[in-house]
Scaffold this active site. Structure first.
Site, PDB file in Angstrom:
ATOM      1  N   GLY A  99      -3.217   7.809   1.139  1.00  0.00           N
ATOM      2  CA  GLY A  99      -4.068   6.715   0.699  1.00  0.00           C
ATOM      3  C   GLY A  99      -5.530   6.909   1.085  1.00  0.00           C
ATOM      4  N   ARG A 126      -1.579  -3.338  10.261  1.00  0.00           N
ATOM      5  CA  ARG A 126      -2.160  -4.108  11.368  1.00  0.00           C
ATOM      6  C   ARG A 126      -2.598  -5.509  10.949  1.00  0.00           C
ATOM      7  NH1 ARG A 126      -6.945  -0.128  12.860  1.00  0.00           N
ATOM      8  NH2 ARG A 126      -5.320   1.307  12.194  1.00  0.00           N
ATOM      9  N   GLY A 164       0.817  -1.196   0.000  1.00  0.00           N
ATOM     10  CA  GLY A 164       0.000   0.000   0.000  1.00  0.00           C
ATOM     11  C   GLY A 164       0.856   1.253   0.000  1.00  0.00           C
ATOM     12  N   HIS A 165       1.864   1.271   0.876  1.00  0.00           N
ATOM     13  CA  HIS A 165       2.784   2.414   0.916  1.00  0.00           C
ATOM     14  C   HIS A 165       3.537   2.560  -0.406  1.00  0.00           C
ATOM     15  CE1 HIS A 165       2.812   1.492   5.432  1.00  0.00           C
ATOM     16  NE2 HIS A 165       2.233   2.671   5.314  1.00  0.00           N
ATOM     17  N   GLN A 216      -8.860  10.471   7.630  1.00  0.00           N
ATOM     18  CA  GLN A 216      -7.582  11.172   7.736  1.00  0.00           C
ATOM     19  C   GLN A 216      -7.353  12.028   6.493  1.00  0.00           C
ATOM     20  OE1 GLN A 216      -3.638   9.434   9.176  1.00  0.00           O
ATOM     21  NE2 GLN A 216      -3.357   9.324   6.959  1.00  0.00           N
TER      22      GLN A 216
END
Length: 283
Positions: free
Chosen positions: A147, A187, A36-37, A153
């Protein structure tokens, strides 16, 4: 790739890059890098000559019941991944250089930060807004990639940039998912193989909502109730919330209006792991 640990040095480099007409894009992370990063880095690389990746486990966004010290910090692995992804500068400061002794100034967000994740984690988004602002000041980017996985956020940061007149373009990167639809997240390492497999139920809920909207169901409460039943019927899952929000204002929505865009937000526990997900819904 150059590794920088001192804020002043990173600022000086960023200032020189801008003076040399280099276009800078920043990707902010807390480390424990995953695909994802890396998708954010790829998007940054497509739009900028210089990519800065930050790694900083931000203590002021953790609540009193959250274990800051348990957060994974595989720094050597992160260096290897950042290098292979084509990052130009890795900024990884020590906590004391970002929040020195006697540090007092923080940002306070508004109502947007107090719903959903903000309700679950009071003060969390104030901590996010503070560190994001500091990292903007240090890395001096033209664009910043965040993202869609952390949709609230992203909304808070967009509001921050608009409210404080920051000349930074915020670019949203699509969610990267595992084969069963589970959104990739740091996570996820805490999930057992059985839990990981079952966790695809959140994505199934998003697909169900998109299908129901295509069938012209307009009542979001009806759709949310159906998704709640899907999650409740999945062994080991405990629901936190299912809610639809207006995509632009990020305010709760009850009825779908034709042509408007919404976002479905989900949060649930599987075992002791809390998962969040979301999906765009077009009426």
């Amino acid at each position: 790739m150059q590794i920088i640990t001192e804020p002043g040095q990173m600022q000086t480099i960023a200032e020189k890059l801008r003076l040399n007409r280099q276009f800078i894009s920043v990707v902010m992370t807390m480390g424990a890098l995953h695909q994802g990063h890396l998708s954010l880095v790829k998007l940054a690389r497509q739009s900028a000559g210089i990519v800065i990746l930050t790694i900083f486990v931000n203590p002021i966004q953790f609540g009193p019941t959250e274990d800051l010290h348990r957060y994974p910090r595989p720094f050597e692995q992160d260096i290897a991944l950042a290098t292979s992804a084509g990052v130009d500068y890795l900024f990884a400061p020590e906590t004391k250089s970002i929040f020195p002794e006697h540090y007092q100034t923080t940002l306070k967000c508004g109502a947007l930060s107090e719903r959903f994740e903000g309700l679950q984690r009071p003060g969390h988004f104030n901590g996010v807004a503070t560190i994001v602002t500091k990292l903007f000041n240090i890395t001096k980017p033209h664009t910043a990639i965040f993202g869609e996985k952390d949709a609230q956020q992203l909304a808070v940061i967009r509001r921050l940039v608009a409210d404080l007149n920051m000349s930074i373009t915020i670019v949203a990167a699509p969610i990267v998912r595992e084969e069963n639809g589970l959104a990739i997240s740091s996570r996820n390492i805490y999930l057992s193989s059985q839990e990981r497999s079952a966790a695809g139920i959140l994505y199934q809920g998003i697909c169900h909502a998109q299908k129901r909207i295509a069938e012209k169901e307009k009542n979001f409460k009806t759709i949310a109730s159906e998704i709640e039943q899907m999650i409740y019927s999945t062994p080991g899952f405990r629901l936190d919330y299912v809610s639809f929000v207006d995509e632009e204002l990020f305010e709760p929505a009850e009825t779908a209006e034709e042509g408007k865009e919404y976002r479905l937000l989900l949060a649930a526990y599987v075992g002791n792991v809390r998962l969040i997900d979301n999906g765009k819904i077009r009426a």
